[in-house]
Write a protein that holds these residues in place. Structure first.
Motif, PDB file in Angstrom:
ATOM      1  N   ARG A 150       0.816  -1.226   0.000  1.00 54.46           N
ATOM      2  CA  ARG A 150       0.000   0.000   0.000  1.00 54.46           C
ATOM      3  C   ARG A 150       0.849   1.276   0.000  1.00 54.46           C
ATOM      4  O   ARG A 150       0.308   2.377  -0.055  1.00 54.46           O
ATOM      5  N   GLN A 151       2.182   1.110   0.079  1.00 55.88           N
ATOM      6  CA  GLN A 151       3.091   2.265   0.106  1.00 55.88           C
ATOM      7  C   GLN A 151       2.755   3.214   1.257  1.00 55.88           C
ATOM      8  O   GLN A 151       2.593   4.416   1.083  1.00 55.88           O
ATOM      9  N   HIS A 152       2.654   2.628   2.456  1.00 54.49           N
ATOM     10  CA  HIS A 152       2.412   3.408   3.659  1.00 54.49           C
ATOM     11  C   HIS A 152       3.655   3.403   4.530  1.00 54.49           C
ATOM     12  O   HIS A 152       4.339   2.380   4.667  1.00 54.49           O
ATOM     13  N   GLU A 210       1.046   8.071   3.066  1.00 48.36           N
ATOM     14  CA  GLU A 210       1.585   7.307   1.957  1.00 48.36           C
ATOM     15  C   GLU A 210       2.913   7.926   1.526  1.00 48.36           C
ATOM     16  O   GLU A 210       3.225   9.066   1.872  1.00 48.36           O
TER      17      GLU A 210
END
Length: 325
Positions: A150-152, A210
């Protein structure tokens, strides 16, 4: 061979959107001149493919066009089933998904390929961890994988070599190496990814922010370069040792290829008892002390003096311990 490559060009463009001739040539291990000829052949076959010049240029398929040539060869079907590692998928929390995917693929294959896939699964089993450990899956592995996907950003409490630290990380990818999971991650503003062993993450908190994963970051390429750098740093010192015939035979069990090669290529002639003298690359005095102890009386350290003294002190301590018993 060329027909297969033309299909590969189509699949690459369909997957990545736009690629330069140089990028296509690199992925397919051919020259750019070959790519130019392949593009001309695709044009002649009526494929809606166009190219743009300039820094941001490249080849691209017309929007909305997709090939229907999706058939699998026997070899491709074999490799797909072989690549489905149930252990690592389970650790990531994807075991059920992989099992369902394999079931659907199995059902969709023509009978000859289905028989090959069944035979392959019955004859090959891939077990990634070593003999003396079951890997080191962490309770935080699944959440780390979710953050990667999720690119968190995440905040982790991490056990490093000098104690516990707290870091905010931007996780780029996960790598399974020798049964151990590593996350490749950057710290915000640092611009230099590093590796963190997932089992050493003591606590992980997913943050709402993000992050933008660098468009040019390629995980397999970065990892290959990282391994090269790691191995170059690994053996910085040397030790001169004498090895018995038994010590030479057991050396491969405890040491890596550089050490074994150093003995095989650089050892002097054996003496009357079969012992040889060789110079070994070592990582550090502490590491060499622990590794050479495993050879017991089948090795004698001649230099450096500090390593010889450490081993002598350990041997004296062991002798005293067993005499007292």
């Amino acid at each position: 061979m060329r027909a297969s490559r033309l299909l590969s060009v189509l699949m690459l463009l369909q997957t990545h959107g736009r690629l330069t001739a140089a990028q296509l040539a690199d992925r397919l291990a051919v020259s750019t001149r070959t790519i130019y000829r392949d593009v001309e052949a695709l044009h002649a076959a009526g494929i809606p493919l166009y190219g743009e010049a300039g820094h941001a240029g490249g080849y691209q398929l017309v929007d909305g066009w997709r090939t229907r040539l999706t058939g699998l060869t026997a070899e491709e079907a074999d490799r797909l089933f072989l690549a489905g590692l149930p252990g690592p998928a389970d650790e990531l929390g994807y075991g059920d998904v992989v099992a369902a995917l394999q079931l659907k693929l199995h059902a969709a294959l023509p009978a000859p390929l289905r028989d090959r896939a069944t035979r392959l699964q019955q004859r090959f089993h891939l077990d990634a961890p070593g003999w003396y450990a079951d890997g080191d899956a962490s309770p935080e592995l699944a959440r780390t994988a979710e953050a990667v996907w999720r690119q968190h950003r995440v905040e982790v409490r991490y056990r490093s070599w000098n104690g516990e630290v707290t870091r905010v990380l931007e996780p780029y990818g996960l790598v399974l190496k020798g049964g151990r999971w590593y996350v490749v991650a950057d710290q915000p503003g640092r611009g230099a990814p590093a590796t963190y062993r997932v089992s050493q993450i003591l606590a992980l908190t997913a943050l709402p922010q993000e992050f933008d994963r660098p468009a040019d970051f390629d995980l397999p390429s970065w990892w290959r370069a990282h391994v090269v750098r790691f191995r170059a740093r690994l053996h910085r010192d040397e030790a001169t040792v004498r090895l018995s015939p038994g010590g030479r035979a057991r050396l491969r069990e405890i040491a890596g290829d550089p050490v074994v090669t150093a003995v095989e290529a650089g050892a002097g002639p054996p003496d009357a008892h079969g012992w040889v003298t060789a110079v070994l690359p070592i990582e550090s005095l502490t590491h060499a002390h622990g590794e050479l102890l495993r050879l017991g009386a089948d090795v004698e350290v001649l230099a450096p003096a500090a390593l010889r003294e450490r081993l002598a002190a350990t041997a004296a301590g062991l002798a005293a311990l067993y005499r007292a018993g």
